[in-house]
Design an enzyme around this catalytic site. Structure first.
Site, short mmCIF file in Angstrom:
data_model
loop_
_atom_site.label_atom_id
_atom_site.label_comp_id
_atom_site.label_asym_id
_atom_site.label_seq_id
_atom_site.Cartn_x
_atom_site.Cartn_y
_atom_site.Cartn_z
N GLY A 41 0.77 -1.25 0.00
CA GLY A 41 0.00 0.00 0.00
C GLY A 41 0.79 1.29 0.00
CD GLU A 96 1.37 1.13 7.51
OE1 GLU A 96 0.96 1.09 6.32
OE2 GLU A 96 1.21 0.18 8.30
CG ASP A 97 -1.44 1.90 3.12
OD1 ASP A 97 -1.24 1.70 4.34
OD2 ASP A 97 -2.02 1.05 2.40
CG ASP A 100 -8.80 1.37 9.58
OD1 ASP A 100 -9.60 2.23 9.92
OD2 ASP A 100 -9.16 0.24 9.20
CE LYS A 128 -10.33 4.33 6.71
NZ LYS A 128 -10.88 2.98 6.38
CB VAL A 150 -9.84 5.86 0.72
CG1 VAL A 150 -10.80 6.93 1.20
CG2 VAL A 150 -8.81 5.54 1.80
CG ASP A 156 -5.54 -3.51 -1.64
OD1 ASP A 156 -5.12 -2.97 -0.61
OD2 ASP A 156 -5.94 -4.69 -1.68
P1 IMP Z 1 -4.85 -1.04 10.63
O1 IMP Z 1 -4.00 -2.18 11.14
O2 IMP Z 1 -6.31 -1.30 10.88
O3 IMP Z 1 -4.42 0.30 11.13
O4 IMP Z 1 -4.79 -1.05 9.07
C1 IMP Z 1 -3.68 -0.84 8.36
C2 IMP Z 1 -3.80 -1.40 6.95
O5 IMP Z 1 -5.14 -1.68 6.56
C3 IMP Z 1 -3.32 -0.36 5.98
O6 IMP Z 1 -1.92 -0.40 5.82
C4 IMP Z 1 -4.09 -0.70 4.73
O7 IMP Z 1 -3.39 -1.66 3.96
C5 IMP Z 1 -5.40 -1.29 5.21
N1 IMP Z 1 -6.51 -0.30 5.18
C6 IMP Z 1 -7.08 0.35 6.22
N2 IMP Z 1 -8.05 1.20 5.82
C7 IMP Z 1 -8.10 1.08 4.47
C8 IMP Z 1 -8.90 1.74 3.45
O8 IMP Z 1 -9.76 2.61 3.67
N3 IMP Z 1 -8.63 1.35 2.17
C9 IMP Z 1 -7.69 0.42 1.84
N4 IMP Z 1 -6.91 -0.19 2.75
C10 IMP Z 1 -7.13 0.13 4.07
MG MG Z 2 -3.87 -3.10 2.04
#
Ligand code: IMP
Ligand code: MG
Length: 171
Positions: A41, A96-97, A100, A128, A150, A156
Site C-alpha cells: 500500500g 505507511e499508506d 486505521d 483514519k 478509500v 487497494d
Molecule cells: P490497521 O492495522 O487497521 O491500522 O490497518 C492498516 C492497513 O489496513 C493499511 O496499511 C491498509 O493496507 C489497510 N486499510 C485500512 N483502511 C483502508 C482503506 O480505507 N482502504 C484500503 N486499505 C485500508
Molecule cells: Mg492493504
C-alpha cells in the site's frame, strides 16, 4: 471499474508530501534515516516522499498483513521480513499508506523497538483516527480522513485500484 469519487487529487497529495519531507528532514537533520516502506500500500507515497527527501536516506521494504476485504484484524503477520542487520543502530521511519485501527502500526512499533534501533517514527499518508482501536499514532501524516473506505495511490480493495493517481472513495 466501479464508481470511485475523488477525495484527494494528485496535486494536493504531492504538495502535502513535499511539506512532509521537509518536516521530516528538520527532525533528522544530518542523521541518516532508513525509510521502511510497508508493501504494498505505501509504495507510491513512499516513492514520492523518498524522491523529495533532501537528506541521507536509504529504503527497505517490509510486508505485514492484517486486512481482509474491508475489515481490520488484530492478528498482524509479517509476510516479507526485513534484513535485521540493515536496521541495527539506525533511525527507522516506517512509511505507511493509512493508519486505521492501529493494530498494524502497534505491531510495527513493537517489532522495531525489540530490535537494536536508534529511533522509530512513522509517517502515514492517511490517518483514519476515528477508527482507532489501540492508542497509537503516526508521528506525521498527510491527511486525516473520515470513516470511509478509500482506494488509489497505492491503496487497494482486494488488490485492485492501487494504480489510481488519486485517493478516492469506493462506493
Ligand atoms: P490497521 O492495522 O487497521 O491500522 O490497518 C492498516 C492497513 O489496513 C493499511 O496499511 C491498509 O493496507 C489497510 N486499510 C485500512 N483502511 C483502508 C482503506 O480505507 N482502504 C484500503 N486499505 C485500508
Ligand atoms: Mg492493504
Amino acid at each position: 471499474m466501479k464508481n470511485i469519487q475523488v477525495l484527494l487529487n494528485e496535486d494536493e497529495i504531492i504538495k502535502r508530501t513535499k511539506e512532509l519531507s521537509k518536516e521530516i528532514k528538520s527532525t533528522y537533520k544530518d542523521e541518516e534515516v532508513i525509510f521502511v516502506s510497508t508493501l504494498k500500500g505505501s509504495i507510491i507515497f513512499a516513492s514520492e516522499l523518498f524522491k523529495n527527501y533532501e537528506g541521507d536516506a536509504k529504503i527497505e521494504f517490509i510486508r505485514v498483513s492484517s486486512y481482509s476485504g474491508k475489515e481490520s484484524s488484530k492478528s498482524v503477520k509479517m509476510i516479507v521480513p526485513l534484513d535485521e542487520e540493515k536496521v541495527k543502530n539506525k533511525n527507522i521511519l516506517i512509511v505507511e499508506d493509512i493508519v486505521d485501527s492501529g493494530y498494524t502500526l502497534e505491531y510495527l512499533y513493537n517489532y522495531f523497538n525489540s530490535l537494536n534501533v536508534l529511533s522509530v517514527r512513522c509517517v502515514s499518508l492517511l490517518n483514519k483516527e476515528c477508527k482507532r482501536k489501540v492508542k497509537v499514532d503516526p508521528t506525521w501524516y498527510g491527511f486525516k480522513i473520515d470513516d470511509l473506505f478509500v482506494v488509489g495511490y497505492g491503496l487497494d480493495y482486494d488488490e485492485l485500484y492501487r494504480n489510481l493517481p488519486f485517493v478516492g472513495v469506493l462506493k
